[in-house]
Design an enzyme around this catalytic site. Structure first.
Site, PDB file in Angstrom:
ATOM      1  N   ASP A 172     -23.665 -46.094  -0.388  1.00  0.00           N
ATOM      2  CA  ASP A 172     -22.268 -45.719  -0.120  1.00  0.00           C
ATOM      3  C   ASP A 172     -21.667 -46.723   0.855  1.00  0.00           C
ATOM      4  O   ASP A 172     -22.388 -47.424   1.563  1.00  0.00           O
ATOM      5  CB  ASP A 172     -22.174 -44.290   0.440  1.00  0.00           C
ATOM      6  CG  ASP A 172     -22.821 -44.133   1.798  1.00  0.00           C
ATOM      7  OD1 ASP A 172     -23.987 -44.569   1.954  1.00  0.00           O
ATOM      8  OD2 ASP A 172     -22.187 -43.599   2.729  1.00  0.00           O
ATOM      9  N   GLU A 176     -24.577 -42.199   3.867  1.00  0.00           N
ATOM     10  CA  GLU A 176     -24.898 -42.676   5.217  1.00  0.00           C
ATOM     11  C   GLU A 176     -23.640 -42.791   6.060  1.00  0.00           C
ATOM     12  O   GLU A 176     -23.660 -42.503   7.256  1.00  0.00           O
ATOM     13  CB  GLU A 176     -25.593 -44.042   5.136  1.00  0.00           C
ATOM     14  CG  GLU A 176     -26.255 -44.496   6.435  1.00  0.00           C
ATOM     15  CD  GLU A 176     -25.332 -45.184   7.429  1.00  0.00           C
ATOM     16  OE1 GLU A 176     -25.672 -45.217   8.619  1.00  0.00           O
ATOM     17  OE2 GLU A 176     -24.250 -45.680   7.027  1.00  0.00           O
TER      18      GLU A 176
HETATM   19 ZN   LIG Z   1     -24.802 -49.328   6.875  1.00  0.00          ZN
END
Ligand SMILES: [Zn+2]
Length: 447
Positions: A90, A152
């Site tokens: 992501d 994340e």
């Molecule tokens: Zn990163």
């Protein structure tokens, strides 16, 4: 052919594949981008790693609904060590697209660097992993495990998944490839991360707003009280001064040069850097409190009135060795102690994140130091990072015996999280070579 030549030969595949991955707008926020983009990125990563020996690569559903790519690859040697490879697919949103000099989701070469959202953080690191494994081919002398997460930058859902699925990711060494060197061509691992905690402090002095002409001078002003309290958090030279919090620790690793820091931070001419220590001391080894928000009347629409209540959000960073919750309590007692005029003080401590200090004496650290030295032709240094990566603490708590290595292609010129993010392809090649050499050397050291 040696590994360096093989990787040089493989770099021709890296650019079109990174372009494919960057073109997938995998921002893990359904309010901004369709979730199908993240699902496509997850499948891309799964298929790419399946093709380098992770035949069981699969998509694991995380508590937030995002998908992490998991997988494993066995080595024939029954006594071989296990290495976990980490990255995330992501990306941060592009922010204001008008600030980009090239289209954010179209990998574009300018002066030898490749521009695009996620080109460094963290899709460049995904390509470094893949290139290392392609270069080694069938000769991977350790067992491998893989996790490439998909949220994340938002919820960090993997942090909640790891403790309950510890066996899936258990390893002797963990390569957290979501960091970078201090500069292009200068190999480094990050060994220290500060902890973080936010405190919201509110001050109340009056039942309601009062006319500043009729009452001003004798009426206690909540905003003035708050400003006075906040002003005590630093001394004149900019050191953070909270009784009970050591502000004299010294960084032992590689220095963060003041010229570099000034440029990285965009400090204006004539404005000084803060603190009595070196830059590395100040950002990696000492506490820092930042006022990140104040609730008070905005200038437009403000009236000639005394403010009855005001509040501020304070972000406190603490070095390894300091518990963030204890530090927050010290901050709150200090604010109460310095509050003037008997104003009422209310404080809320938000969820803390611990600091992280890598153990650097083991065989994996020796192997990574030797691999980086060989790959880059100069010795590896150890850096700190003033920010936090909560997943590192989760890994360290879940696998207390594992060695954690933080590295990657995200050097300062990459401008991760900002418009005009880019990656230097030579860093992808050098990190891929580092990883391939590391896997060989680590296996040899463990035999
Ligand atoms: Zn990163």
């Amino acid at each position: 052919m040696d590994l360096r030549e093989r990787i040089a030969g493989l770099m021709g595949r890296v650019r079109p594949e990174l372009a494919e991955l960057v073109a997938i707008r995998s921002v893990a926020d359904p309010r901004q981008f369709p979730p199908e983009e993240c699902a496509r990125a997850a499948r891309w990563v799964r298929d790419a790693f399946a093709a380098v020996g992770f035949s069981d690569a699969w998509l694991a559903e995380m508590p937030d609904g995002s998908q992490a790519v998991l997988g494993s690859r066995q080595c024939p040697d029954p006594d071989a060590a296990t290495v976990l490879l980490y990255a995330h697919y992501d990306v941060q949103p592009p922010l204001n697209e008008a600030d980009w000099r090239t289209p954010p989701f179209e990998l574009t070469e300018v002066a030898g660097r490749w521009y695009g959202r996620g080109s460094a953080d963290c899709k460049g690191n995904i390509l470094a992993h893949l290139t290392a494994l392609r270069a080694l081919g069938d000769e991977v002398p350790v067992n491998l495990k893989l996790v490439v997460e998909g949220s994340e930058e938002t919820t960090g859902a993997l942090e909640g998944f790891v403790p309950g699925h510890a066996d899936l990711l258990r390893a002797d060494a963990i390569l957290v490839c979501d960091a970078g060197n201090a500069a292009v061509g200068q190999p480094a691992v990050t060994v220290s991360l500060r902890g973080v905690v936010d405190v919201i402090v509110g001050v109340e002095a009056l039942a309601s707003e009062l006319h500043s002409g009729l009452f001003g001078g004798a009426a206690p002003d909540a905003l003035a009280a708050l400003v006075a309290m906040l002003a005590t958090l630093r001394d004149a030279r900019g050191n953070t001064t909270i009784p009970g919090l050591d502000n004299t620790q010294v960084w032992q690793g590689a220095p963060y040069l003041p010229e570099t820091f000034r440029a990285d931070a965009g400090v204006l001419e004539g404005v000084s850097l803060l603190g009595d220590g070196t830059v590395s001391d100040m950002v990696w080894s000492r506490p820092a409190v930042t006022i990140v928000g104040i609730d008070c009347p905005p200038v437009v629409g403000s009236a000639p009135a005394i403010t009855p209540r005001a509040s501020a959000r304070l972000n406190l960073r603490v070095p390894p060795g300091t518990q963030p919750d204890k530090a927050a309590e010290a901050l709150v007692s200090h604010l109460r102690a310095v509050a003037p005029w008997g104003v009422h003080v209310k404080a809320d401590i938000e969820a803390p994140g611990s600091a992280f200090q890598a153990r650097t004496g083991g065989p994996a650290y020796q192997a990574i130091a030797a691999a980086m030295h060989e790959a880059y032709g100069r010795p590896m240094v150890m850096l700190g990072d003033g920010g936090s990566i909560p997943l590192c603490n989760v890994f360290a708590d879940t696998y207390p015996d594992a060695e954690l290595i933080l590295m990657g292609v995200e050097e300062p010129l990459a401008l991760i999280h900002s418009p005009n993010e880019s990656v230097d392809p030579s860093e992808i090649a050098a990190m891929a070579l580092t990883e391939a050499l590391f896997l060989q050397r680590y296996a040899a050291a463990r035999r």
